[in-house]
Scaffold this motif. Structure first.
Motif, PDB file in Angstrom:
ATOM      1  N   LEU A 150       0.822  -1.210   0.000  1.00 48.77           N
ATOM      2  CA  LEU A 150       0.000   0.000   0.000  1.00 48.77           C
ATOM      3  C   LEU A 150       0.856   1.260   0.000  1.00 48.77           C
ATOM      4  CD1 LEU A 150      -2.979   0.768   0.016  1.00 48.77           C
ATOM      5  CD2 LEU A 150      -2.916   0.750   2.512  1.00 48.77           C
ATOM      6  N   GLU A 151       1.922   1.262   0.773  1.00 46.95           N
ATOM      7  CA  GLU A 151       2.783   2.446   0.831  1.00 46.95           C
ATOM      8  C   GLU A 151       3.414   2.728  -0.527  1.00 46.95           C
ATOM      9  OE1 GLU A 151       6.693   4.196   3.237  1.00 46.95           O
ATOM     10  OE2 GLU A 151       5.867   2.231   3.751  1.00 46.95           O
ATOM     11  N   ALA A 152       3.917   1.697  -1.169  1.00 42.01           N
ATOM     12  CA  ALA A 152       4.547   1.869  -2.477  1.00 42.01           C
ATOM     13  C   ALA A 152       3.535   2.352  -3.509  1.00 42.01           C
ATOM     14  CB  ALA A 152       5.188   0.561  -2.933  1.00 42.01           C
ATOM     15  N   ALA A 153       2.344   1.771  -3.504  1.00 39.54           N
ATOM     16  CA  ALA A 153       1.319   2.161  -4.472  1.00 39.54           C
ATOM     17  C   ALA A 153       0.894   3.614  -4.278  1.00 39.54           C
ATOM     18  CB  ALA A 153       0.108   1.240  -4.360  1.00 39.54           C
ATOM     19  N   ASN A 154       0.785   4.045  -3.034  1.00 33.67           N
ATOM     20  CA  ASN A 154       0.450   5.445  -2.768  1.00 33.67           C
ATOM     21  C   ASN A 154       1.551   6.385  -3.233  1.00 33.67           C
ATOM     22  OD1 ASN A 154      -2.208   5.738  -1.535  1.00 33.67           O
ATOM     23  ND2 ASN A 154      -1.415   4.504   0.150  1.00 33.67           N
ATOM     24  N   GLN A 155       2.807   6.022  -3.004  1.00 33.38           N
ATOM     25  CA  GLN A 155       3.929   6.859  -3.435  1.00 33.38           C
ATOM     26  C   GLN A 155       3.992   6.960  -4.959  1.00 33.38           C
ATOM     27  OE1 GLN A 155       7.368   5.087  -1.541  1.00 33.38           O
ATOM     28  NE2 GLN A 155       7.054   6.228   0.364  1.00 33.38           N
ATOM     29  N   ILE A 156       3.817   5.822  -5.628  1.00 33.74           N
ATOM     30  CA  ILE A 156       3.817   5.814  -7.096  1.00 33.74           C
ATOM     31  C   ILE A 156       2.689   6.694  -7.622  1.00 33.74           C
ATOM     32  CG2 ILE A 156       3.393   4.370  -9.131  1.00 33.74           C
ATOM     33  CD1 ILE A 156       4.787   2.072  -7.556  1.00 33.74           C
ATOM     34  N   THR A 157       1.523   6.587  -6.995  1.00 30.86           N
ATOM     35  CA  THR A 157       0.362   7.353  -7.441  1.00 30.86           C
ATOM     36  C   THR A 157       0.571   8.848  -7.273  1.00 30.86           C
ATOM     37  OG1 THR A 157      -1.148   5.523  -6.945  1.00 30.86           O
ATOM     38  CG2 THR A 157      -2.111   7.736  -7.070  1.00 30.86           C
ATOM     39  N   GLN A 158       1.080   9.276  -6.123  1.00 29.69           N
ATOM     40  CA  GLN A 158       1.297  10.702  -5.902  1.00 29.69           C
ATOM     41  C   GLN A 158       2.338  11.272  -6.857  1.00 29.69           C
ATOM     42  OE1 GLN A 158      -0.597  12.797  -4.014  1.00 29.69           O
ATOM     43  NE2 GLN A 158      -1.833  10.933  -3.926  1.00 29.69           N
ATOM     44  N   ASN A 159       3.392  10.522  -7.099  1.00 32.21           N
ATOM     45  CA  ASN A 159       4.415  10.968  -8.050  1.00 32.21           C
ATOM     46  C   ASN A 159       3.826  11.063  -9.460  1.00 32.21           C
ATOM     47  OD1 ASN A 159       7.243  11.607  -8.750  1.00 32.21           O
ATOM     48  ND2 ASN A 159       7.163   9.663  -9.847  1.00 32.21           N
TER      49      ASN A 159
END
Length: 202
Positions: free
Chosen positions: A123-132
């Motif tokens: 979840l953390e990685a997916a959120n970071q990818i999404t915000q970027n």
């Protein structure tokens, strides 16, 4: 007639439906049974050994992968603007097709699969990818109507669905006005078709 093997819940299938509609191409939708994993049946694996939708059948030709299908439809049935022969413009579009298959798949699409379908993800990685990704898209669209060229292309169609479905992944687009205006431009096109889960901007 063209046949499209698909799930109604899939954003990747929606991008193909969207382009077919914008190009005014008649086709037959063949909805697979997702709960019974029909996409993994021997009959379907003969069409796509990866066991994934969408798959497009045009006569004897069978094409898998949503990005590849967009390229085929653009070249076979669309005007050149959809996927130009110009090397620079073609490369610009292909960059966004790759983004759809990578950052979008691992960002907003993954978040939607997690929150809507219960799929386990980082979840953390997916959120970071999404915000970027959203920051990049916002910057790209701040002074442009379309992602790749001065015209609507398959780059926009490839990226649209999972950004339009961001709310189902608990992603808020309120701070991204250029993205929301771009979504609205697509949704105002003659031939636009929506899908369940998309909150229209217009």
């Amino acid at each position: 007639m063209i046949e499209l093997y698909e799930f109604d819940i899939s954003g990747n299938c929606h991008k193909v439906r969207l382009l077919l509609s914008l190009l005014n191409i008649s086709y037959q939708s063949i909805e697979l049974n997702r709960t019974e994993r029909e996409q993994k049946s021997a009959e379907f694996l003969a069409k796509n050994s990866f066991g994934q939708v969408p798959v497009l059948k045009d006569g004897d030709l069978i094409i898998r992968d949503s990005q590849a299908i967009l390229v085929y439809l653009a070249r076979a049935y669309g005007e050149e603007k959809w996927f130009p022969n110009d090397a620079v413009q073609a490369a610009e579009i292909t960059q966004w097709l790759s983004t759809a298959a990578n950052e979008i798949a691992h960002g907003p699409a993954a978040l939607r699969a997690h929150h809507k379908l219960g799929r386990a993800i980082n979840l953390e990685a997916a959120n970071q990818i999404t915000q970027n990704l959203l920051n990049i898209l916002e910057a790209q669209l701040a002074h442009k109507d379309w992602l790749a060229t001065d015209n609507l292309t398959i780059a926009d169609i490839a990226v649209y669905p999972y950004i339009a479905l961001a709310n189902e992944g608990k992603v808020d687009l309120a701070d991204f006005p250029a993205i929301r205006k771009w979504l609205g431009r697509i949704e105002k096109l003659d031939g636009f078709v929506s899908m369940a889960g998309i909150e229209l901007q217009s």
